[in-house]
Enzyme design. Structure first.
Site, PDB file in Angstrom:
ATOM      1  N   GLY A 241      23.828   4.157 -33.713  1.00  0.00           N
ATOM      2  CA  GLY A 241      23.355   5.105 -32.704  1.00  0.00           C
ATOM      3  C   GLY A 241      23.917   4.783 -31.335  1.00  0.00           C
ATOM      4  N   ALA A 242      24.183   3.499 -31.100  1.00  0.00           N
ATOM      5  CA  ALA A 242      24.704   3.111 -29.789  1.00  0.00           C
ATOM      6  C   ALA A 242      26.098   3.693 -29.568  1.00  0.00           C
ATOM      7  CB  ALA A 242      24.717   1.593 -29.668  1.00  0.00           C
TER       8      ALA A 242
ATOM      9  N   GLY B 105       0.831  -1.200   0.000  1.00  0.00           N
ATOM     10  CA  GLY B 105       0.000   0.000   0.000  1.00  0.00           C
ATOM     11  C   GLY B 105       0.861   1.244   0.000  1.00  0.00           C
ATOM     12  N   GLY B 106       0.535   2.162   0.898  1.00  0.00           N
ATOM     13  CA  GLY B 106       1.231   3.448   0.947  1.00  0.00           C
ATOM     14  C   GLY B 106       2.716   3.324   1.196  1.00  0.00           C
TER      15      GLY B 106
END
Ligand code: HXC
Length: 510
Positions: free
Chosen positions: A404-405, A169-170
Site C-alpha cells: 500500500g505504501a 491559554g488562549g
C-alpha cells in the site's frame, strides 16, 4: 508647529519603552529580546512600519484605568523580508505580560485583515500570558475573532507563528491554526493549561519545560515544526523560510538566482544504494544533491524521522520534498510519519509548491500499537493529500516501494506527473521473504525449494521493470542524472493545468 512635532516624538518614545526599563531589563536577563527588537532582527533594516502604536486598553475594572500603556502589549505592522512584504505582530511581554485585551486583539485583527486583503504572509511572534484576566469575556471574544481570521486566511496566505516565551491559554490556538510553528529552545513553552492547573487537576508535577518546551513539541507532540537556540537564530531561520514561500495561493513561488547548473551529473549517486537491500543509507544525501547548492529547509526534523519533509529549490524555484528515510525504522510509514507528510503535502498544494517524492518504503508499520492508534486513518491522510494535490508531482523510487505504501507515495495512480525509478528499485506487493512464505507455504520446510522460489520472485518482481512494462513508471533513470531529470520534469510542469471537481471543501479523514 515645532512643539507638535516634538510631542509626536515624545509619545513615540514613550510607546517604544513598552512596560518600562525595568521590565525590558528583565526580558534581556532571561536571554530574550523585546518585541520591537525582535521585529528589527526579523525585518529588512528600516522597513518596519508600525500600526496602532498609541492604542490603549479601555478596561476600567480592577483599577485598570490607572495603568494604560501605549500599544497595549502587542506591536503590529508590516515590513519586508529580503524585499518581499510581510505583516507582523509581536506580543510585548513587558506590557501586562503580553496578555490579550479587547484592543490588543483588535490590533492583531487589523494586521490579519491587511495581510489577507493584500495577499502577503503574516508572522506572529508570541511571548504572552494568555487572556488579559482583568478583561474577562472581552478578551475571550477577542481571541475568537483572531481565530476566525486565521481560518479564513488558511490556504490563502502563509501564516507562521514563532513562540519566543510563554504561550499559554488562549494564545495557543491561533498558532495551532497557522501553517507552521517555530520555538526558541529553553525560553519558550506552549500549553493550554500550565503546571499549576495540571497539578490541581491531575496531581502531576511538571515544569513548564517538561509540559510544553521546545523539546516536547518538536519530538513528542509535533506541534512545533522546528526549534532554534535563541531569538536571533530563530528569527533568521524564519527569514530563510520565507524566501521559499509564495506571497499567497495566487502568487507564483519565488524565483531565486541559481548558481548550480542542472546539467552536471553526480556519479556519487550511482553508489548511494548499498549492495545489500536491507542496509540503510541517508536519503538526505540524495535531497542535498538534488536541490540547488545543497540548500534544504527541513520541517519537523526531530519528529517521525522515518520521513523527511522540507523545502529546497531546483533551478531557483521552490520545491517541497517528501522522502522516506531508510536510516530510521527502515523508512516504514507509521501514523506519525503519515500525518507529518500529509500536512506538508497539503501545505505545498495550497500554495502551488511542486512536490518531489523520493520513495524507499518497506510498507506500513505492523502492530497493535499502530492499529489501535488509528494507522488506517492516519495513513489515509497521506494517501488523501497526495491524491488531491494538483501541483506538479514528480516521484522517484530509489529502492523499495512495497504494498500500500507504493500506492500512497505519490504513485502514478494518484496522478503522479513524472514517476521515475532507479534501476535499483523494487516495486512489489511485499519483500521476497514474506511473499515466498505465503505463496509457497507448503514448501516452508524445504530450504532448497524456498531458496529457488525466492530467487524466482526476486528476478521477476524486485525490479522496476514490471511496473515500467505497465507504464506505472515513466522511465528508469540513472541515479547520477537525478537532478537533471527532475529539473527537466519540473520545467515542463510549470504550465501544468489541473483542477479538482468543484466542492465546498473535501472531507479528509481527520
Ligand atoms: C493580565 C498578566 C497575565 C494575564 C501575566 N500578566 N499574565 N496580566 N493577564 N493573563 C502580568 C503579570 O501580572 C505581571 O504583571 C506581568 O504580566 C509578568 O508576569 P509574571 O507572572 O511576573 O511573569 P512570569 O513569572 O514570567 O510568568 C509568566 C506567566 C504567568 C507564566 C505567563 O504570568 C502566568 O501564569 N500568567 C497567567 C497565565 C494564564 O493563566 N492566563 C489566562 C489563561 S486563560 P506585573 O505588573 O506584576 O509585572 C485563557 C483563556 C482564553 O487564556 C481561551 C480562549 C480560547
Amino acid at each position: 508647529m515645532k512643539e507638535i512635532l516634538h510631542e509626536l516624538e515624545v509619545r513615540r518614545e514613550r510607546a517604544r519603552m513598552g512596560g518600562g526599563a525595568a521590565r525590558i531589563d528583565a526580558q534581556h536577563k532571561r536571554g530574550k529580546l523585546t518585541a520591537r527588537e525582535r521585529i528589527e532582527v526579523f525585518l529588512d533594516e528600516g522597513s518596519f512600519e508600525e500600526f496602532d502604536m498609541f492604542v490603549e486598553h479601555r478596561s476600567t475594572d480592577f483599577g485598570m484605568e490607572k495603568t494604560k500603556i501605549a500599544g497595549d502589549g502587542v506591536v503590529t505592522g508590516w515590513g519586508t523580508v529580503n524585499g518581499r512584504t510581510v505583516f507582523v505582530f509581536a506580543k510585548d511581554f513587558t506590557v501586562f505580560g503580553g496578555s490579550l485585551s479587547e484592543t490588543h486583539a483588535q490590533k492583531i485583527m487589523k494586521v490579519q485583515d491587511m495581510a489577507l486583503k493584500n495577499r502577503a504572509p503574516i508572522i506572529g511572534l508570541y511571548d504572552a500570558g494568555g487572556a488579559r484576566i482583568q478583561e474577562g469575556v472581552a478578551a475571550l471574544g477577542g481571541y475568537a475573532e483572531v481565530f476566525q481570521r486565521n481560518v479564513l486566511a488558511s490556504g490563502v496566505i502563509p501564516q507562521i507563528s514563532v513562540i519566543m516565551g510563554p504561550c499559554a491559554g488562549g494564545d495557543v490556538y491561533s498558532p495551532a491554526m497557522t501553517d507552521l510553528i517555530f520555538m526558541v529552545r529553553d525560553t519558550s513553552y506552549m500549553f493550554v493549561t500550565g503546571p499549576d492547573v495540571v497539578k490541581t487537576v491531575t496531581n502531576e508535577t511538571v515544569t513548564s519545560e517538561q509540559l510544553g518546551g521546545a523539546s516536547v513539541h518538536t519530538t513528542k507532540s509535533s506541534i512545533a515544526d522546528g526549534a532554534y537556540d535563541n531569538d536571533v537564530d530563530t528569527l533568521l531561520q524564519v527569514r530563510r523560510l520565507i524566501d521559499f514561500l509564495p506571497q499567497s495561493n495566487t502568487s507564483p513561488v519565488p524565483e531565486i538566482e541559481c548558481f548550480q547548473s542542472v546539467e552536471e551529473i553526480d556519479e556519487s549517486l550511482d553508489t548511494l544504494i548499498p549492495a545489500n537491500a536491507n542496509k540503510p543509507y541517508d536519503i538526505k544525501e540524495l535531497i542535498l544533491k538534488t536541490v540547488d547548492e545543497g540548500d534544504f529547509f527541513e520541517i519537523q526534523e526531530s519528529f517521525a524521522k522515518n520521513i523527511v519533509c522540507g523545502f529546497g529549490r531546483i533551478e531557483g524555484s521552490t520545491v517541497g520534498f517528501v522522502a522516506n528515510q531508510p536510516m530510521v525504522l527502515a523508512g516504514v510509514l507509521d501514523s506519525d510519519a503519515s500525518r507529518k507528510a500529509a500536512r506538508f503535502v497539503r501545505f505545498c498544494d495550497c500554495f502551488g509548491i511542486p512536490v518531489v517524492t523520493f520513495v524507499d518504503v518497506p510498507g506500513f508499520l505492523p502492530g497493535t500499537a499502530q492499529e489501535y492508534g488509528g494507522l488506517i486513518k492516519h495513513g489515509a491522510k497521506l494517501l488523501f493529500a497526495f491524491a488531491e494535490a494538483t501541483v506538479p508531482k514528480v516521484t522517484l523510487i530509489t529502492r523499495k516501494a512495497y504494498g500500500g505504501a507504493y500506492d500512497v507515495m505519490s504513485s502514478k495512480h494518484l496522478r503522479g506527473d513524472f514517476n521515475y525509478a532507479w534501476p535499483t528499485a523494487q516495486i512489489a506487493v511485499m519483500g521476497a521473504k514474506g511473499a515466498v512464505e505465503i505463496i509457497f507455504r507448503k514448501d516452508i520446510a524445504d530450504p532448497e525449494k524456498i531458496a529457488a522460489h525466492t530467487k524466482m520472485y526476486e528476478d521477476r518482481f524486485l525490479s522496476p521493470f514490471v511496473a515500467a512494462e505497465r507504464g506505472y513508471i515513466d522511465e528508469v533513470i540513472m541515479p547520477h542524472s537525478t537532478r537533471k531529470r527532475i529539473a527537466r520534469a519540473l520545467r515542463l510542469l510549470r504550465n501544468k493545468d489541473l483542477e479538482n471537481p468543484w466542492k465546498k471543501h473535501d472531507n479528509i479523514p481527520l
